[in-house]
Design an enzyme around this catalytic site. Structure first.
Site, PDB file in Angstrom:
ATOM      1  N   HIS A 203      38.606 -16.996  20.588  1.00 50.38           N
ATOM      2  CA  HIS A 203      39.132 -16.174  19.901  1.00 50.38           C
ATOM      3  C   HIS A 203      40.572 -16.779  19.569  1.00 50.38           C
ATOM      4  O   HIS A 203      41.076 -16.638  18.303  1.00 50.38           O
ATOM      5  CB  HIS A 203      40.075 -15.042  21.059  1.00 50.38           C
ATOM      6  CG  HIS A 203      38.810 -14.126  21.253  1.00 50.38           C
ATOM      7  ND1 HIS A 203      38.262 -14.031  22.305  1.00 50.38           N
ATOM      8  CD2 HIS A 203      38.225 -13.128  20.258  1.00 50.38           C
ATOM      9  CE1 HIS A 203      37.234 -13.078  22.184  1.00 50.38           C
ATOM     10  NE2 HIS A 203      37.376 -12.541  21.071  1.00 50.38           N
ATOM     11  N   ARG A 311      40.075  -6.514  14.660  1.00 46.09           N
ATOM     12  CA  ARG A 311      40.056  -6.754  16.112  1.00 46.09           C
ATOM     13  C   ARG A 311      41.612  -6.350  16.433  1.00 46.09           C
ATOM     14  O   ARG A 311      42.486  -6.912  16.337  1.00 46.09           O
ATOM     15  CB  ARG A 311      40.270  -8.409  16.210  1.00 46.09           C
ATOM     16  CG  ARG A 311      38.743  -8.765  16.084  1.00 46.09           C
ATOM     17  CD  ARG A 311      38.703 -10.397  16.743  1.00 46.09           C
ATOM     18  NE  ARG A 311      37.327 -10.899  16.602  1.00 46.09           N
ATOM     19  CZ  ARG A 311      36.733 -11.478  15.669  1.00 46.09           C
ATOM     20  NH1 ARG A 311      37.553 -11.952  14.580  1.00 46.09           N
ATOM     21  NH2 ARG A 311      35.572 -12.152  15.957  1.00 46.09           N
ATOM     22  N   ARG A 478      31.662 -19.102  25.615  1.00 44.44           N
ATOM     23  CA  ARG A 478      31.878 -19.509  24.483  1.00 44.44           C
ATOM     24  C   ARG A 478      33.180 -20.513  24.070  1.00 44.44           C
ATOM     25  O   ARG A 478      33.359 -21.099  22.991  1.00 44.44           O
ATOM     26  CB  ARG A 478      31.806 -18.371  23.616  1.00 44.44           C
ATOM     27  CG  ARG A 478      33.158 -17.385  23.969  1.00 44.44           C
ATOM     28  CD  ARG A 478      32.951 -15.927  23.351  1.00 44.44           C
ATOM     29  NE  ARG A 478      33.739 -15.799  22.246  1.00 44.44           N
ATOM     30  CZ  ARG A 478      33.814 -14.769  21.707  1.00 44.44           C
ATOM     31  NH1 ARG A 478      33.323 -13.580  21.942  1.00 44.44           N
ATOM     32  NH2 ARG A 478      34.553 -14.848  20.227  1.00 44.44           N
ATOM     33  N   CYS A 515      28.747  -8.804  12.995  1.00 43.20           N
ATOM     34  CA  CYS A 515      30.109  -9.301  12.756  1.00 43.20           C
ATOM     35  C   CYS A 515      30.687 -10.452  13.387  1.00 43.20           C
ATOM     36  O   CYS A 515      31.804 -10.929  13.445  1.00 43.20           O
ATOM     37  CB  CYS A 515      31.151  -7.896  12.911  1.00 43.20           C
ATOM     38  SG  CYS A 515      31.092  -7.526  14.681  1.00 43.20           S
TER      39      CYS A 515
HETATM   40  C1  PEP Z   1      31.530 -11.128  18.797  1.00 50.65           C
HETATM   41  O1  PEP Z   1      31.444 -11.000  20.030  1.00 50.65           O
HETATM   42  O2  PEP Z   1      30.543 -11.644  17.940  1.00 50.65           O
HETATM   43  C2  PEP Z   1      32.380 -10.289  18.055  1.00 50.65           C
HETATM   44  C3  PEP Z   1      32.594 -10.148  16.756  1.00 50.65           C
HETATM   45  O3  PEP Z   1      33.591  -9.952  19.009  1.00 50.65           O
HETATM   46  P1  PEP Z   1      34.705 -11.169  19.386  1.00 50.65           P
HETATM   47  O4  PEP Z   1      34.380 -12.397  18.754  1.00 50.65           O
HETATM   48  O5  PEP Z   1      36.183 -10.816  19.012  1.00 50.65           O
HETATM   49  O6  PEP Z   1      34.646 -11.047  20.823  1.00 50.65           O
HETATM   50 MG    MG Z   2      32.785  -9.968  21.392  1.00 45.35          MG
END
Ligand code: PEP
Ligand code: MG
Length: 588
Positions: A203, A311, A478, A515
């Site tokens: 993030h 978001r 991630r 997304c």
């Molecule tokens: C995702 O998980 O792909 C997503 C778009 O949400 P975020 O990256 O905000 O967790």
């Molecule tokens: Mg996500």
């Protein structure tokens, strides 16, 4: 991540990390240390040292108090005024007579150094608060931690701490930095970000992109060895970070910076008002992801069909607490109005995990703990408030509401129950709203994929969050660059799930979007198109180039290619296939 160049004394000067947010930055480093280093236990040599140690402690308190007052006075504008309240709470902790008296007692009685005494007393206070059930008390844990970091760092002579706005433009070097930390720095002063930790879809990386701050993450640079003030060059396109660049490198960076200043090349200018449609007239919705309502005009300028992911957690992070119903309604209404009739897909708070919630105990495994819809349903008032605010804003323009991290139909049913209650509450208050406002879900857990037929029937739309879907499918954090790698997203396990979600959505006659970051990857878009995706939501800056690409291909050809792609069983084969396809299509 090997050092490529070394300085005169063999010192590493150049690193390659993970490019996280495009752009070039050149400027002095400011080193932040997010990790609180526990000071080694130190004893005074004797009673004669006590007065000096007490004075050292009092001086540190006075300096930190002064810093906090200064920060509070500096607070202005939407983000910073919310921070003023946080600084007030922290000043109260610095002034806490019981804590100060206990620290002094330890210095006088046990002859332990001020930093150890303070750490011990405050640590005890934190532990008792963590056990408290009162949510207000528990919210204090983060403030106490921030004060603890400030005072101990002051006593140890460490200069910078997080939550301290930058006084002048600099490149932030940190072991790790959270989205909340970025928000609390003066945004106009952050020229670039370099972190040891973090992955491309963390993030922090996503926020840096939204704010247009060049960032490189996962850099194998021990920031503790860098002195603030040294010149740093950051290339957010290639992931190169150079400490103390020589004159030729500086010139090269300056040139590259000038070249990349234009928002997008002229050749894309004429595309703004054209549809995202293939040569054989297959129309797609091309949307953009935003983190802040203020980005909405950029989305229109880029020629997107709307916002595919807003978001909302940044509304929380910039205040350090849940915004009120009115505050939320105002932001949603303003944002949808700025889109002039185009849809705004708003995700309800996806707090938890790396978007940490102040006041909540640090979980041992945050990505698998309270986050997203699970957290919202645990504290349903916060969800109901947000749903009412969103519905009320729907009178101002098309709003689609999206629930994050859903794992199955029961959660969706619970949320639908709160959705209906929110509608009833607004109706009873005589507040106008659009009764047809769609309620959809993000598909970002393998469990949701397993339950996709039931979910697709109950939801109004599906949006694939490939960042989390990949994380939970491959069991790869991630945000951890030592295990996550950009090529992971070619894993067939992800793509087969995407294909089944698209099919299920279409069986239920519901639109399916992506997304996650793969919707910004030019090599992956032809495959997504061929799989029949209805909508892509990418980074605003990528809209023109993606639109141009969509307009240059044939859907019929991509459908055949996608079918073959799905038969591949390795990341390497999948990647090779997609690159070959892109080459054939003339995509670079
Ligand atoms: C995702 O998980 O792909 C997503 C778009 O949400 P975020 O990256 O905000 O967790
Ligand atoms: Mg996500």
């Amino acid at each position: 991540m090997n050092p490529i160049i070394t300085g005169r004394h063999g010192e590493k000067r150049r690193w390659k990390g993970v490019p996280a947010a495009a752009g070039i930055a050149l400027g002095p480093a400011i080193v932040y240390r997010a990790r609180q280093e526990e000071p080694d236990l130190r004893h005074l040599t004797g009673a004669s040292d006590v007065p000096g140690e007490l004075k050292r402690f009092e001086d540190a308190l006075a300096c930190v108090r002064q810093d906090l007052l200064h920060l509070k006075a500096e607070s202005g504008g939407s983000v910073r005024s919310a921070l003023a309240k946080i600084f007030d709470a922290q000043i109260m902790i610095v002034d806490d007579a019981a804590i100060v008296a206990e620290v002094k007692r330890l210095i006088e009685r046990d002859h332990i150094a001020a930093e150890n005494a303070f750490g011990q007393v405050v640590g005890n206070a934190q532990r008792s608060i963590v056990r408290a059930t009162d949510p207000y008390l528990r919210e204090m844990v983060n403030d106490i931690q921030a004060v603890k970091t400030r005072i101990i760092n002051r006593l140890l002579g460490v200069e910078a701490t997080l939550n301290q706005p930058l006084a002048s433009p600099a490149i932030v070097l940190a072991d790790n930095i959270t989205p909340a930390d970025i928000i609390s720095l003066r945004r106009d002063c952050v020229l670039g970000i370099v972190t040891e930790g973090g992955g491309q879809t963390s993030h922090t990386a996503l926020l840096a992109k939204s704010l247009g701050i060049p960032a490189v993450v996962g850099v194998a640079l021990d920031v503790r060895r860098v002195r603030s003030g040294r010149l740093v060059a950051v290339d957010g396109y290639s992931g190169i970070v150079i400490l103390e660049p020589d004159a030729a490198t500086i010139e090269f960076f300056e040139r590259k910076k000038r070249r990349t200043l234009a928002p997008w090349p002229k050749k894309y200018g004429g595309l703004r008002d054209l549809p995202a449609e293939t040569k054989d007239r297959h129309r797609l919705q091309l949307m953009a992801n935003i983190d802040l309502g203020a980005e909405a005009p950029t989305v229109l300028e880029a020629g997107a069909d709307g916002v595919g992911l807003f978001r909302t957690e940044y509304l929380f992070l910039e205040r350090g607490k849940y915004p009120t119903e009115k505050q939320q309604r105002d932001v949603y209404a303003q944002t949808v109005r700025a889109l002039r009739g185009r849809p705004l897909v708003v995700r309800t708070f996806d707090l938890g995990s790396d978007k940490a919630i102040p006041g909540h105990v640090q979980e041992t495994n945050p990505a698998l703990a309270l986050r997203g819809i699970r957290l919202s349903l645990r504290y349903p008032n916060t969800l109901s408030t947000q749903l009412r605010a969103l519905l009320a804003a729907s009178a101002r323009g098309p709003i689609w509401v999206m629930l994050p991290m859903v794992i199955g139909p029961e959660e969706l049913q619970d949320a639908i129950h709160h959705w209906s209650a929110a509608k009833a509450a607004l109706a009873s208050r005589g507040i106008r709203f659009d009764r047809k406002t769609p309620l959809g879900i993000m598909v970002e857990t393998p469990s949701a994929v397993c339950m996709i037929d039931e979910l697709a029937r109950a939801a109004d739309f599906l949006s694939i969050g490939s960042n989390d879907l990949l994380q939970y499918t491959l069991a790869i954090d991630r945000g951890n660059s030592s295990v996550s790698h950009p090529s992971d997203s070619w894993h067939p396990a992800l793509w087969r799930q995407i294909a089944s979600v698209i099919k299920a959505g279409h069986r239920a006659k519901k639109p399916v979007s992506v997304c996650g970051e793969i919707a910004t990857n030019r090599m992956m878009i032809p495959i997504l198109l061929g799989l029949g995706i209805d909508s892509l939501s990418c980074h605003p800056n990528s809209v023109p180039v993606i639109k141009s690409m969509i307009r240059s291909v044939r859907y019929a050809e991509l459908k055949l290619a996608a079918r073959e792609f799905l038969t591949l069983a390795s990341e390497l084969d999948a990647r090779g296939f997609a690159y070959d396809l892109a080459r054939r299509l003339g995509i670079r």
